[in-house]
Write an enzyme that holds these catalytic residues in place. Sequence first.
Site, mmCIF file in Angstrom:
data_model
loop_
_atom_site.group_PDB
_atom_site.id
_atom_site.type_symbol
_atom_site.label_atom_id
_atom_site.label_comp_id
_atom_site.label_asym_id
_atom_site.label_seq_id
_atom_site.Cartn_x
_atom_site.Cartn_y
_atom_site.Cartn_z
ATOM 1 N N SER A 80 -18.405 29.260 5.722
ATOM 2 C CA SER A 80 -19.221 30.530 4.467
ATOM 3 C C SER A 80 -20.829 30.636 4.582
ATOM 4 O O SER A 80 -21.625 30.504 4.117
ATOM 5 C CB SER A 80 -19.822 29.082 3.489
ATOM 6 O OG SER A 80 -18.851 28.399 2.574
ATOM 7 N N GLU B 70 -7.115 25.959 9.525
ATOM 8 C CA GLU B 70 -5.737 26.377 8.732
ATOM 9 C C GLU B 70 -4.752 26.213 9.900
ATOM 10 O O GLU B 70 -3.975 25.513 9.206
ATOM 11 C CB GLU B 70 -6.002 27.311 8.757
ATOM 12 C CG GLU B 70 -7.481 27.419 6.923
ATOM 13 C CD GLU B 70 -8.070 29.222 7.058
ATOM 14 O OE1 GLU B 70 -7.686 30.183 7.496
ATOM 15 O OE2 GLU B 70 -8.952 28.707 6.092
ATOM 16 N N GLU C 107 -16.618 25.463 13.369
ATOM 17 C CA GLU C 107 -15.960 25.433 11.675
ATOM 18 C C GLU C 107 -16.024 24.321 11.551
ATOM 19 O O GLU C 107 -15.139 23.807 11.649
ATOM 20 C CB GLU C 107 -15.370 26.215 11.979
ATOM 21 C CG GLU C 107 -15.439 27.448 12.410
ATOM 22 C CD GLU C 107 -14.217 28.634 11.830
ATOM 23 O OE1 GLU C 107 -14.879 29.669 10.818
ATOM 24 O OE2 GLU C 107 -13.319 28.608 11.856
ATOM 25 N N GLY D 171 -14.671 28.192 3.085
ATOM 26 C CA GLY D 171 -13.863 28.496 2.003
ATOM 27 C C GLY D 171 -15.049 28.070 1.252
ATOM 28 O O GLY D 171 -14.802 27.805 -0.439
ATOM 29 N N ASN E 201 -12.590 37.101 10.380
ATOM 30 C CA ASN E 201 -11.337 36.550 10.368
ATOM 31 C C ASN E 201 -11.165 37.403 8.859
ATOM 32 O O ASN E 201 -11.155 36.319 7.717
ATOM 33 C CB ASN E 201 -11.435 34.983 10.933
ATOM 34 C CG ASN E 201 -10.181 33.884 10.357
ATOM 35 O OD1 ASN E 201 -9.313 35.253 10.543
ATOM 36 N ND2 ASN E 201 -10.253 32.823 10.598
ATOM 37 N N LYS F 242 -7.899 36.172 7.877
ATOM 38 C CA LYS F 242 -6.444 36.435 7.372
ATOM 39 C C LYS F 242 -5.907 36.279 6.972
ATOM 40 O O LYS F 242 -5.444 37.550 7.872
ATOM 41 C CB LYS F 242 -7.272 34.492 6.441
ATOM 42 C CG LYS F 242 -9.437 33.847 7.088
ATOM 43 C CD LYS F 242 -9.638 32.733 6.272
ATOM 44 C CE LYS F 242 -10.756 31.886 7.284
ATOM 45 N NZ LYS F 242 -11.341 30.981 6.418
ATOM 46 N N HIS G 35 -7.541 27.521 15.010
ATOM 47 C CA HIS G 35 -7.684 27.543 13.434
ATOM 48 C C HIS G 35 -7.652 26.504 12.878
ATOM 49 O O HIS G 35 -6.734 25.597 13.225
ATOM 50 C CB HIS G 35 -8.316 29.092 13.059
ATOM 51 C CG HIS G 35 -8.844 28.617 11.634
ATOM 52 N ND1 HIS G 35 -8.573 28.587 10.756
ATOM 53 C CD2 HIS G 35 -10.124 29.819 11.431
ATOM 54 C CE1 HIS G 35 -9.272 28.467 10.479
ATOM 55 N NE2 HIS G 35 -10.378 29.246 10.823
#
Length: 249
Positions: free
Chosen positions: A209, A95, A167, A173, A15, A17, A93
């Site tokens: 991560s 985000e 996730e 991150g 991904n 992003k 996702h």
Amino acid sequence: MLHFTAMRRKLIAANWKMYSPPEGWDAADSPYKPDVGADIVIFPSFLDVRRLMDAKLVVGGQGGRAEPHGAFTGDVSMAMLKGAGCQYVLCGHSERRKYYKETDAAIAEQVTAAIECGLHPILCVGETKKEHDAGKAKAAVKKQLQAIPLSSYFLLPTSYSLSIAYEPIWAIGTGVNALPDDAQAMHMSIRSLLPKESRESTRIIYGGSVTDLNAADFLAHPDVDGLLVGGASLEPKRFQSIVAAALEI
Ligand code: 13P
């Protein structure tokens, strides 16, 4: 159990992003290319979809709307992604849930629309740090899963195909990954919630991560069917090691 595990081909997803393709993405020895040993899928920005496909990579959209077209400034639809040649799409996702306030109901519509138009959705689920610390991770993930009409997909004319990415939000991150044993436990819990018909064939992948240093530890677990990689997927050498770990299993 073992023979079912072997049926699930490993899925390694990058991904990217809101980042441009990393230097060397199209090199002769690019680790982003398809491989006979595992499904390797790249999720670039929409602007980069076309050139990655021209380079014969397997590409997915980072998200899409359920409506096929309409007055939704700034969005693309599942149908448009399919028309552009994407094979996969990320749905839900964290985000998107956070910055675009995507709800469970909207995500359910996206998954359904993706399957209906022949895309393979990867439904992302995962708990917050607060839920994790309160011991409520499994309940939080269960709620997200139950919002998706998983059983109804068997009734659709297109072939049933969906993967799930676990996730944990606190691991995305941050450099703090879930313990591989904890991921395995969560994946088992997720699997137990899937409709019986698809329980053993659905791939459940881990993200948060993931690096070249921990990929093999995750992949060694029987219910970890692949990885959804953010930061480390933008470094070709690291991603190459992650792919290698999947091919060695
Ligand atoms: P990181 O690998 O950078 O933690 O990102 C994970 C992720 O969000 C993949 O979708």
